[in-house]
Design a protein around this motif. Sequence first.
Motif, PDB file in Angstrom:
ATOM      1  N   ARG A 392      31.343 -54.691  35.603  1.00  0.00           N
ATOM      2  CA  ARG A 392      29.888 -54.818  35.695  1.00  0.00           C
ATOM      3  C   ARG A 392      29.227 -53.475  36.006  1.00  0.00           C
ATOM      4  NH1 ARG A 392      29.957 -60.253  39.485  1.00  0.00           N
ATOM      5  NH2 ARG A 392      30.824 -58.738  40.962  1.00  0.00           N
ATOM      6  N   ASN A 393      28.061 -53.263  35.401  1.00  0.00           N
ATOM      7  CA  ASN A 393      27.197 -52.116  35.711  1.00  0.00           C
ATOM      8  C   ASN A 393      27.890 -50.777  35.503  1.00  0.00           C
ATOM      9  OD1 ASN A 393      26.092 -54.400  37.912  1.00  0.00           O
ATOM     10  ND2 ASN A 393      24.496 -53.240  36.847  1.00  0.00           N
ATOM     11  N   ASN A 394      28.722 -50.711  34.479  1.00  0.00           N
ATOM     12  CA  ASN A 394      29.378 -49.451  34.139  1.00  0.00           C
ATOM     13  C   ASN A 394      28.696 -48.810  32.931  1.00  0.00           C
ATOM     14  OD1 ASN A 394      31.934 -49.698  35.945  1.00  0.00           O
ATOM     15  ND2 ASN A 394      31.861 -51.640  34.829  1.00  0.00           N
ATOM     16  N   VAL A 395      28.930 -47.518  32.767  1.00  0.00           N
ATOM     17  CA  VAL A 395      28.496 -46.788  31.580  1.00  0.00           C
ATOM     18  C   VAL A 395      29.734 -46.411  30.787  1.00  0.00           C
ATOM     19  CG1 VAL A 395      27.402 -44.695  30.701  1.00  0.00           C
ATOM     20  CG2 VAL A 395      26.416 -45.886  32.667  1.00  0.00           C
ATOM     21  N   PHE A 396      29.734 -46.702  29.477  1.00  0.00           N
ATOM     22  CA  PHE A 396      30.837 -46.330  28.599  1.00  0.00           C
ATOM     23  C   PHE A 396      30.286 -45.412  27.513  1.00  0.00           C
ATOM     24  CE2 PHE A 396      32.075 -50.390  30.437  1.00  0.00           C
ATOM     25  CZ  PHE A 396      33.400 -50.170  30.803  1.00  0.00           C
ATOM     26  N   PHE A 397      30.885 -44.223  27.395  1.00  0.00           N
ATOM     27  CA  PHE A 397      30.413 -43.240  26.418  1.00  0.00           C
ATOM     28  C   PHE A 397      31.614 -42.582  25.750  1.00  0.00           C
ATOM     29  CE2 PHE A 397      28.777 -38.854  25.486  1.00  0.00           C
ATOM     30  CZ  PHE A 397      27.918 -39.219  24.463  1.00  0.00           C
ATOM     31  N   LEU A 398      31.608 -42.570  24.424  1.00  0.00           N
ATOM     32  CA  LEU A 398      32.663 -41.943  23.626  1.00  0.00           C
ATOM     33  C   LEU A 398      34.035 -42.506  23.982  1.00  0.00           C
ATOM     34  CD1 LEU A 398      31.509 -38.199  23.591  1.00  0.00           C
ATOM     35  CD2 LEU A 398      31.133 -39.952  21.835  1.00  0.00           C
ATOM     36  N   GLN A 399      34.122 -43.835  24.064  1.00  0.00           N
ATOM     37  CA  GLN A 399      35.402 -44.459  24.375  1.00  0.00           C
ATOM     38  C   GLN A 399      36.430 -44.182  23.285  1.00  0.00           C
ATOM     39  OE1 GLN A 399      32.474 -46.053  24.067  1.00  0.00           O
ATOM     40  NE2 GLN A 399      32.614 -47.886  22.782  1.00  0.00           N
ATOM     41  N   ARG A 400      37.688 -44.038  23.701  1.00  0.00           N
ATOM     42  CA  ARG A 400      38.767 -43.741  22.765  1.00  0.00           C
ATOM     43  C   ARG A 400      39.292 -45.030  22.110  1.00  0.00           C
ATOM     44  NH1 ARG A 400      42.497 -38.834  25.080  1.00  0.00           N
ATOM     45  NH2 ARG A 400      40.827 -37.538  25.953  1.00  0.00           N
ATOM     46  N   ASP A 401      40.053 -44.842  21.058  1.00  0.00           N
ATOM     47  CA  ASP A 401      40.731 -45.947  20.364  1.00  0.00           C
ATOM     48  C   ASP A 401      39.753 -47.023  19.904  1.00  0.00           C
ATOM     49  OD1 ASP A 401      43.318 -44.796  20.743  1.00  0.00           O
ATOM     50  OD2 ASP A 401      43.258 -45.496  22.813  1.00  0.00           O
ATOM     51  N   ASN A 402      38.491 -46.629  19.695  1.00  0.00           N
ATOM     52  CA  ASN A 402      37.480 -47.509  19.096  1.00  0.00           C
ATOM     53  C   ASN A 402      37.296 -48.814  19.851  1.00  0.00           C
ATOM     54  OD1 ASN A 402      35.475 -47.995  17.207  1.00  0.00           O
ATOM     55  ND2 ASN A 402      36.852 -49.112  15.835  1.00  0.00           N
ATOM     56  N   ARG A 403      37.315 -48.751  21.176  1.00  0.00           N
ATOM     57  CA  ARG A 403      36.966 -49.918  21.987  1.00  0.00           C
ATOM     58  C   ARG A 403      36.773 -49.458  23.429  1.00  0.00           C
ATOM     59  NH1 ARG A 403      43.040 -52.201  21.110  1.00  0.00           N
ATOM     60  NH2 ARG A 403      43.097 -50.372  19.795  1.00  0.00           N
ATOM     61  N   ALA A 404      35.969 -50.193  24.167  1.00  0.00           N
ATOM     62  CA  ALA A 404      35.749 -49.885  25.578  1.00  0.00           C
ATOM     63  C   ALA A 404      36.467 -50.894  26.471  1.00  0.00           C
ATOM     64  CB  ALA A 404      34.257 -49.857  25.912  1.00  0.00           C
ATOM     65  N   GLY A 486      20.841 -51.531  38.194  1.00  0.00           N
ATOM     66  CA  GLY A 486      22.019 -51.315  39.039  1.00  0.00           C
ATOM     67  C   GLY A 486      23.099 -50.500  38.380  1.00  0.00           C
ATOM     68  N   THR A 487      22.887 -50.062  37.138  1.00  0.00           N
ATOM     69  CA  THR A 487      23.870 -49.261  36.394  1.00  0.00           C
ATOM     70  C   THR A 487      23.533 -47.786  36.558  1.00  0.00           C
ATOM     71  OG1 THR A 487      24.153 -51.031  34.790  1.00  0.00           O
ATOM     72  CG2 THR A 487      24.834 -48.833  34.105  1.00  0.00           C
ATOM     73  N   PRO A 488      24.535 -46.937  36.766  1.00  0.00           N
ATOM     74  CA  PRO A 488      24.261 -45.499  36.949  1.00  0.00           C
ATOM     75  C   PRO A 488      23.538 -44.926  35.748  1.00  0.00           C
ATOM     76  CG  PRO A 488      26.556 -45.994  37.502  1.00  0.00           C
ATOM     77  CD  PRO A 488      25.995 -47.233  36.879  1.00  0.00           C
ATOM     78  N   ARG A 489      22.710 -43.927  36.011  1.00  0.00           N
ATOM     79  CA  ARG A 489      22.036 -43.222  34.922  1.00  0.00           C
ATOM     80  C   ARG A 489      22.981 -42.176  34.353  1.00  0.00           C
ATOM     81  NH1 ARG A 489      16.063 -41.301  36.106  1.00  0.00           N
ATOM     82  NH2 ARG A 489      16.315 -40.934  33.874  1.00  0.00           N
ATOM     83  N   PHE A 490      22.918 -42.011  33.034  1.00  0.00           N
ATOM     84  CA  PHE A 490      23.797 -41.055  32.367  1.00  0.00           C
ATOM     85  C   PHE A 490      23.078 -40.492  31.157  1.00  0.00           C
ATOM     86  CE2 PHE A 490      26.945 -40.110  29.038  1.00  0.00           C
ATOM     87  CZ  PHE A 490      27.734 -39.191  29.707  1.00  0.00           C
TER      88      PHE A 490
END
Length: 492
Positions: A392-404, A486-490
């Motif tokens: 919950r409330n995470n940021v995912f950016f440029l995840q590898r292997d085409n999935r988060a 509630g999610t961090p800003r990025f």
Amino acid sequence: MIVVNKVGVLSKVTKKADITLKTLFVTLSADEEESINDTIPLPHDGSATVSSIYENLTANKTWTVFARSSDLNDSTIHSGSTKFTILPDQAVPVTLDLTAKFSVLVTRFYPIRDSVNRVQVLLDGYSVADSLFPKQMMVGDTITLKYDYLTTAIPHDITLNVYGDYEGNNMLLYQGIYTLTAMPGENITCTVPLNWVGPIIHPAGDGIITVMLGSIGNTILKGELQGTLPKEPTKVSGSITKNTMWTLSNSPYLLTEKITISTSAALTIDSGVVVNGQGFSIETSGTLLITGSSSSRVTINNTRIIPGRINGSEKHFLVSIHYAELNSCQFFNSETSYGKGSLILQDSRLSNVPSYILIGAPIADCYIERNIFVNCGYITTELTDSINCYIRNNVFFLQRDNRAVQNALSRGTGKTIVEYNSFLSTDRIAVKIPPKSDSTMLIAKNNYWHTLDEDIIADMIFDKNDDLTCAGYIEYNPLLTAPDPGTPRFGN
């Protein structure tokens, strides 16, 4: 400390500089870092002492310091730059000598004869200073002309002209020509004879001109970067069989081989601690507590954090991480057995994690919350019984292997609950149920997809709509139209 020396002709009686400085501009920059800009007012007499300390510069990067001074017209008078590299916890004094672009040309015509009424200075053929005065001045007086912006380090042709009354006509009587190169910060005095160029024969006596070049002065920048000298690391290795704490006073810690935490022991890593793993692992069958704070994070570099083997009824592991920076770490990815335990990962940043993060058969609910994942392997869950994994409330950016995030196994009523996250890379899959997997329960409601285009969002979800061998469909509506508070800003 920034010291601006006096500007102008050192021999002049007046205390005020001929070139009047106004401002010193300082810029510190490094790749992928936000520039630091400093503006320092300078007194009009061209002398100043300013102390400046620049804090929180990123270590192990090459920084460039550029500084320039300007005058009242915002023309650049001094300029220069230098580079330096700062190591962790190091104070670096930086000295920068700025080269003056200009000098001050001063001409003193003497002695003035009773027939002279005008003197002139030409610079490379252009008149830059001229003075007309009554010809009945006292014989022997000195007339001074100056030009403030003589460019340094290149040769200039200086022509000195003296006009006067000769037989009732105002004409050029004396002339001197000189080639002059002024160097930055130097004072030069040269004597130029003025030759008679008037008609027939010149009157008795000679005219002499002294050309004086005054120093602009050097601006010296001494930037004191806060910190202490580098410390010798605390080297660690082997088995931890009793409760142990790694403290800030003994930081940084350097792994020289694998660390193992036994089932009866706990390793606590205190706030502010830096751990350099050199590719070695911290393998825990007991408890690993990383206890950073919002103002003093724990930094873990190039370390494998993996569960140890658990046999029979032995105590199960707990990994609890708060306010940490995990850089180039392998995390919960084991080539042997992933053991049984639970994970709490909160308020942290993971960068360049090269492989997937496996939450395998946890024995208690797991919480992955308010983290930032940049260029990381995907999170994969394998759940049994009624255990849930909350992402919950995470940021995912440029995840590898085409999935988060993916749920590869659900045996029981346990769910992978993915909500209030921000998936910022719209060109790759965010959530996935793999093909040919067992029954899965992945719920992805109330997430922000960085787009409102339904086709793009559909492409970011992989489930039975994409491959009929997948165990089910992923619920993703309703969705968020903006990041959850509630999610961090990025980034932006």
